[in-house]
Structures are given as structure tokens and as C-alpha cells.
Design a protein around this motif. Structure first.
Motif, PDB file in Angstrom:
ATOM      1  N   TYR A   1     -51.847  29.978 -24.847  1.00 44.08           N
ATOM      2  CA  TYR A   1     -52.479  28.702 -25.186  1.00 44.08           C
ATOM      3  C   TYR A   1     -51.806  27.542 -24.462  1.00 44.08           C
ATOM      4  O   TYR A   1     -52.484  26.696 -23.867  1.00 44.08           O
ATOM      5  CB  TYR A   1     -52.455  28.472 -26.700  1.00 44.08           C
ATOM      6  N   THR A   2     -50.480  27.491 -24.513  1.00 48.76           N
ATOM      7  CA  THR A   2     -49.761  26.340 -23.955  1.00 48.76           C
ATOM      8  C   THR A   2     -49.595  26.401 -22.437  1.00 48.76           C
ATOM      9  O   THR A   2     -49.206  25.398 -21.834  1.00 48.76           O
ATOM     10  CB  THR A   2     -48.365  26.189 -24.609  1.00 48.76           C
ATOM     11  N   THR A   3     -49.887  27.550 -21.829  1.00 47.00           N
ATOM     12  CA  THR A   3     -49.747  27.642 -20.373  1.00 47.00           C
ATOM     13  C   THR A   3     -51.086  27.782 -19.652  1.00 47.00           C
ATOM     14  O   THR A   3     -51.211  27.344 -18.511  1.00 47.00           O
ATOM     15  CB  THR A   3     -48.840  28.822 -19.967  1.00 47.00           C
ATOM     16  N   VAL A   4     -52.092  28.384 -20.320  1.00 46.77           N
ATOM     17  CA  VAL A   4     -53.369  28.643 -19.650  1.00 46.77           C
ATOM     18  C   VAL A   4     -54.518  27.852 -20.283  1.00 46.77           C
ATOM     19  O   VAL A   4     -55.206  27.100 -19.604  1.00 46.77           O
ATOM     20  CB  VAL A   4     -53.692  30.166 -19.680  1.00 46.77           C
ATOM     21  N   ILE A   5     -54.717  28.022 -21.585  1.00 47.44           N
ATOM     22  CA  ILE A   5     -55.864  27.411 -22.262  1.00 47.44           C
ATOM     23  C   ILE A   5     -55.717  25.899 -22.338  1.00 47.44           C
ATOM     24  O   ILE A   5     -56.644  25.158 -22.026  1.00 47.44           O
ATOM     25  CB  ILE A   5     -56.043  28.004 -23.679  1.00 47.44           C
ATOM     26  N   GLU A   6     -54.555  25.433 -22.762  1.00 46.37           N
ATOM     27  CA  GLU A   6     -54.304  23.995 -22.944  1.00 46.37           C
ATOM     28  C   GLU A   6     -52.924  23.648 -22.384  1.00 46.37           C
ATOM     29  O   GLU A   6     -51.985  23.404 -23.141  1.00 46.37           O
ATOM     30  CB  GLU A   6     -54.390  23.649 -24.430  1.00 46.37           C
ATOM     31  N   PRO A   7     -52.802  23.612 -21.048  1.00 47.67           N
ATOM     32  CA  PRO A   7     -51.480  23.349 -20.458  1.00 47.67           C
ATOM     33  C   PRO A   7     -50.908  21.969 -20.809  1.00 47.67           C
ATOM     34  O   PRO A   7     -49.715  21.744 -20.667  1.00 47.67           O
ATOM     35  CB  PRO A   7     -51.699  23.493 -18.952  1.00 47.67           C
ATOM     36  N   ASN A   8     -51.743  21.057 -21.311  1.00 47.66           N
ATOM     37  CA  ASN A   8     -51.280  19.722 -21.703  1.00 47.66           C
ATOM     38  C   ASN A   8     -50.967  19.637 -23.192  1.00 47.66           C
ATOM     39  O   ASN A   8     -50.847  18.546 -23.740  1.00 47.66           O
ATOM     40  CB  ASN A   8     -52.334  18.666 -21.349  1.00 47.66           C
ATOM     41  N   TYR A   9     -50.834  20.786 -23.848  1.00 54.66           N
ATOM     42  CA  TYR A   9     -50.600  20.815 -25.288  1.00 54.66           C
ATOM     43  C   TYR A   9     -49.406  19.949 -25.696  1.00 54.66           C
ATOM     44  O   TYR A   9     -49.516  19.110 -26.583  1.00 54.66           O
ATOM     45  CB  TYR A   9     -50.384  22.258 -25.761  1.00 54.66           C
ATOM     46  N   TYR A  10     -48.266  20.152 -25.048  1.00 52.62           N
ATOM     47  CA  TYR A  10     -47.059  19.424 -25.449  1.00 52.62           C
ATOM     48  C   TYR A  10     -47.176  17.935 -25.153  1.00 52.62           C
ATOM     49  O   TYR A  10     -46.618  17.111 -25.877  1.00 52.62           O
ATOM     50  CB  TYR A  10     -45.805  20.034 -24.822  1.00 52.62           C
ATOM     51  N   ASP A  11     -47.924  17.562 -24.121  1.00 48.10           N
ATOM     52  CA  ASP A  11     -48.158  16.142 -23.853  1.00 48.10           C
ATOM     53  C   ASP A  11     -48.955  15.512 -25.000  1.00 48.10           C
ATOM     54  O   ASP A  11     -48.670  14.401 -25.431  1.00 48.10           O
ATOM     55  CB  ASP A  11     -48.917  15.959 -22.532  1.00 48.10           C
ATOM     56  N   LYS A  12     -49.940  16.254 -25.505  1.00 47.24           N
ATOM     57  CA  LYS A  12     -50.743  15.752 -26.624  1.00 47.24           C
ATOM     58  C   LYS A  12     -49.896  15.634 -27.891  1.00 47.24           C
ATOM     59  O   LYS A  12     -50.035  14.684 -28.649  1.00 47.24           O
ATOM     60  CB  LYS A  12     -51.941  16.658 -26.865  1.00 47.24           C
TER      61      LYS A  12
END
Length: 177
Positions: free
Chosen positions: A98-109
Motif C-alpha cells: 500500500y505505502t510503496t505501490v498503491i499509495e506511495p504518498n501515504y506518509y505525506d498525507k
């Protein structure tokens, strides 16, 4: 480790992991994954706990039935830990994807949500303090390995707590441990 125990924890651990991943996908699809609403966050956490409790409750019941209706608190704890660890591995794999492929901007959000939550405090800081706060926030972003490990540890601890409680509730009347 007996065969019944192994079969029960593997099956229920896989089911729990799949259910938790499905719940994460539902939160993502509905747009509530990035909520800043405290009440909604608590509700989502309670649903996760309920999912854990359901699968561990079922597994402990299955284990007790396979063990001549005998169960100790320690048995419940073992079942919960094993199921939580298996589910944690599956969830860890999902979280990394999820955090690398699906939503790579997860931690930014997540950082944006954190900054919004702390904005009244940040507004009172000097520019250098606010910059230091932001830098520490950026530095706290977990690595891919840490993301996986946190999921496994969290799943195991969740299984430990829920398994101990369910083991206490479902223990055989003649067992005091």
C-alpha cells in the motif's frame, strides 16, 4: 505443537489477515482512511478490535472443542498470539504494498494531517521551532522494513491481548490458570 492447534491458528490467522486487509481497502475506497475526525478514528479502531475478537473467539472455541472441551487462559493466549502474528504478516505485506505501490504518498498525507492537527501549537512556535518540528516529523517516516515489522508486532500484541481476554472468558471451569 499439535496438528489441531496448527490447523486452527493457520486457518483463522489467514482469515483474520484477509478480513483486516478487506477493512483497510474499504476505508481506502470510501475515503475515510485519512480522517482527522477523532470520533470516526475511534470507531474504526473499535471495528478493527471487533474483527480481531471475532476470529480469535472462533478459533479459541475450535481449539477448546478439539481439546476435549478443556481450555486454559494460556491456551487462549497462545491461540491469540499465533493468529495475531499470522494476520500481522499478511497485513504487513499489504501495508508495504500500500505505502510503496498503491499509495506511495501515504506518509505525506499522514504528515499533512499531523501538521493540521498541531497547527494551533505550530502557530505559536518560532520559525526555527516549527522547522525543527517539521524535520522531526519527516525523520520519523518509517522505512519499508519498519512498516512490515510494526504490522507484525502490532498484530501479535493485539492477538496477545484479545487471546488472553477470550481465554479467560472461555476457560474450562476446572482450570484456574
Amino acid at each position: 505443537m499439535d496438528t489441531a492447534f496448527k490447523n486452527i491458528v493457520i486457518k483463522n490467522g489467514l482469515f483474520l489477515g484477509a478480513a483486516l486487509i478487506a477493512f483497510e481497502l474499504i476505508k481506502y475506497a470510501t475515503g475515510i482512511l485519512y480522517t482527522s475526525n477523532t470520533g470516526l478514528s475511534i470507531l474504526l479502531w473499535l471495528v478493527s478490535v471487533a474483527i480481531y475478537a471475532y476470529f480469535i473467539f472462533v478459533a479459541v472455541g475450535q481449539y477448546k472443542a478439539s481439546n476435549n472441551n478443556q481450555l486454559t487462559v494460556v491456551d487462549g493466549l497462545k491461540v491469540g498470539v499465533a493468529i495475531g502474528a499470522i494476520a500481522g504478516v499478511l497485513l504487513g505485506i499489504y501495508n508495504v504494498l500500500y505505502t510503496t505501490v498503491i499509495e506511495p504518498n501515504y506518509y505525506d498525507k499522514v504528515m499533512d494531517l499531523t501538521i493540521d492537527a498541531f497547527s494551533p501549537m505550530i502557530d505559536k512556535m518560532t520559525e526555527s521551532q516549527a522547522e525543527e518540528f517539521y524535520d522531526k516529523l519527516v525523520d520519523s517516516k518509517p522505512t519499508t522494513t519498519a512498516t512490515f515489522i510494526y504490522s507484525v508486532i502490532g498484530g501479535t500484541i493485539g492477538g496477545l491481548i484479545v487471546g488472553a481476554i477470550i481465554g479467560f472468558v472461555k476457560k474450562s471451569k476446572n482450570n484456574q490458570e
